[in-house]
Motif scaffolding. Structure first.
Motif, PDB file in Angstrom:
ATOM      1  N   ALA A  41       0.826  -1.092   0.077  1.00 60.37           N
ATOM      2  CA  ALA A  41      -0.147   0.072   0.037  1.00 60.37           C
ATOM      3  C   ALA A  41       0.784   1.406   0.006  1.00 60.37           C
ATOM      4  O   ALA A  41       0.559   2.234  -0.722  1.00 60.37           O
ATOM      5  N   GLU A  42       1.834   1.200   0.852  1.00 66.80           N
ATOM      6  CA  GLU A  42       2.766   2.486   0.933  1.00 66.80           C
ATOM      7  C   GLU A  42       3.640   2.572  -0.361  1.00 66.80           C
ATOM      8  O   GLU A  42       3.755   3.776  -0.925  1.00 66.80           O
ATOM      9  N   GLU A  43       3.802   1.419  -0.845  1.00 66.40           N
ATOM     10  CA  GLU A  43       4.829   1.457  -2.500  1.00 66.40           C
ATOM     11  C   GLU A  43       3.852   2.224  -3.499  1.00 66.40           C
ATOM     12  O   GLU A  43       4.008   3.134  -4.052  1.00 66.40           O
ATOM     13  N   ALA A  44       2.482   1.559  -3.461  1.00 66.29           N
ATOM     14  CA  ALA A  44       1.612   2.271  -4.430  1.00 66.29           C
ATOM     15  C   ALA A  44       1.295   3.873  -4.333  1.00 66.29           C
ATOM     16  O   ALA A  44       1.094   4.570  -5.092  1.00 66.29           O
ATOM     17  N   GLN A  45       0.965   4.199  -3.115  1.00 64.18           N
ATOM     18  CA  GLN A  45       0.908   5.384  -2.696  1.00 64.18           C
ATOM     19  C   GLN A  45       2.051   6.082  -2.945  1.00 64.18           C
ATOM     20  O   GLN A  45       1.949   7.375  -3.449  1.00 64.18           O
ATOM     21  N   THR A  46       3.131   5.822  -2.846  1.00 59.85           N
ATOM     22  CA  THR A  46       4.476   6.694  -3.030  1.00 59.85           C
ATOM     23  C   THR A  46       4.555   6.675  -4.486  1.00 59.85           C
ATOM     24  O   THR A  46       4.869   7.801  -4.862  1.00 59.85           O
ATOM     25  N   ILE A  47       4.445   5.780  -5.364  1.00 63.34           N
ATOM     26  CA  ILE A  47       4.671   5.591  -6.566  1.00 63.34           C
ATOM     27  C   ILE A  47       3.761   6.379  -7.234  1.00 63.34           C
ATOM     28  O   ILE A  47       3.856   7.438  -8.334  1.00 63.34           O
ATOM     29  N   ALA A  48       2.483   6.541  -6.864  1.00 71.16           N
ATOM     30  CA  ALA A  48       1.365   7.552  -7.665  1.00 71.16           C
ATOM     31  C   ALA A  48       1.706   8.749  -7.098  1.00 71.16           C
ATOM     32  O   ALA A  48       1.503   9.682  -8.073  1.00 71.16           O
ATOM     33  N   GLU A  49       2.120   9.144  -6.006  1.00 70.24           N
ATOM     34  CA  GLU A  49       2.227  10.806  -5.864  1.00 70.24           C
ATOM     35  C   GLU A  49       3.541  11.081  -6.550  1.00 70.24           C
ATOM     36  O   GLU A  49       3.545  12.037  -7.052  1.00 70.24           O
ATOM     37  N   LEU A  50       4.665  10.324  -6.587  1.00 65.70           N
ATOM     38  CA  LEU A  50       5.593  10.583  -7.665  1.00 65.70           C
ATOM     39  C   LEU A  50       5.369  10.805  -9.025  1.00 65.70           C
ATOM     40  O   LEU A  50       5.862  11.893  -9.436  1.00 65.70           O
TER      41      LEU A  50
END
Length: 123
Positions: A95-104
């Motif tokens: 979940a954190e991976e996906a959230q960070t990647i989406a924000e980047l």
């Protein structure tokens, strides 16, 4: 993965996707189940990806994941190309991976993940 992440296996693939004037930025993190930060750094630098100001993580520094992300986001600009050895760099869980990647991605940051069996410079 995500539409913001591209897996690469050669140095040419990394440089080809780098927009004119953008920076190429390598990121390493210490995390269970991943190679050591030194191994990650060596793989990235063998591809010509700089790890500016590389320091071993200080175990006595207490920083939340949100504080680390704020610091990361503050250093990156739209068009920068971030290269990592694994998408796991971006979060403690999926979940954190996906959230960070989406924000980047929203910020216009290009993400490249070295695939297994990559070919470093000169090989």
């Amino acid at each position: 993965m995500s539409e913001h992440v591209q897996q690469v296996s050669t140095q040419n693939e990394i440089w080809r996707a780098r927009p004119e004037g953008s920076r190429l930025v390598g990121i390493v993190v210490a995390r269970d189940g991943m190679p050591s930060v030194v191994e990650q750094r060596e793989l990235l630098t063998s591809f010509g990806v700089p790890i500016d100001g590389f320091r071993h993580p200080a175990p006595n520094v207490v920083e939340t994941w949100e504080e680390r992300l704020t610091r990361l986001f503050g250093r990156l600009e739209s068009g920068d190309v971030v290269v990592v050895t694994s998408a796991r760099v971006f979060g403690r869980d999926a979940a954190e991976e996906a959230q960070t990647i989406a924000e980047l991605g929203r910020r216009g940051i290009i993400i490249k993940v070295l695939s297994h069996g990559t070919v470093p410079v000169g090989e």
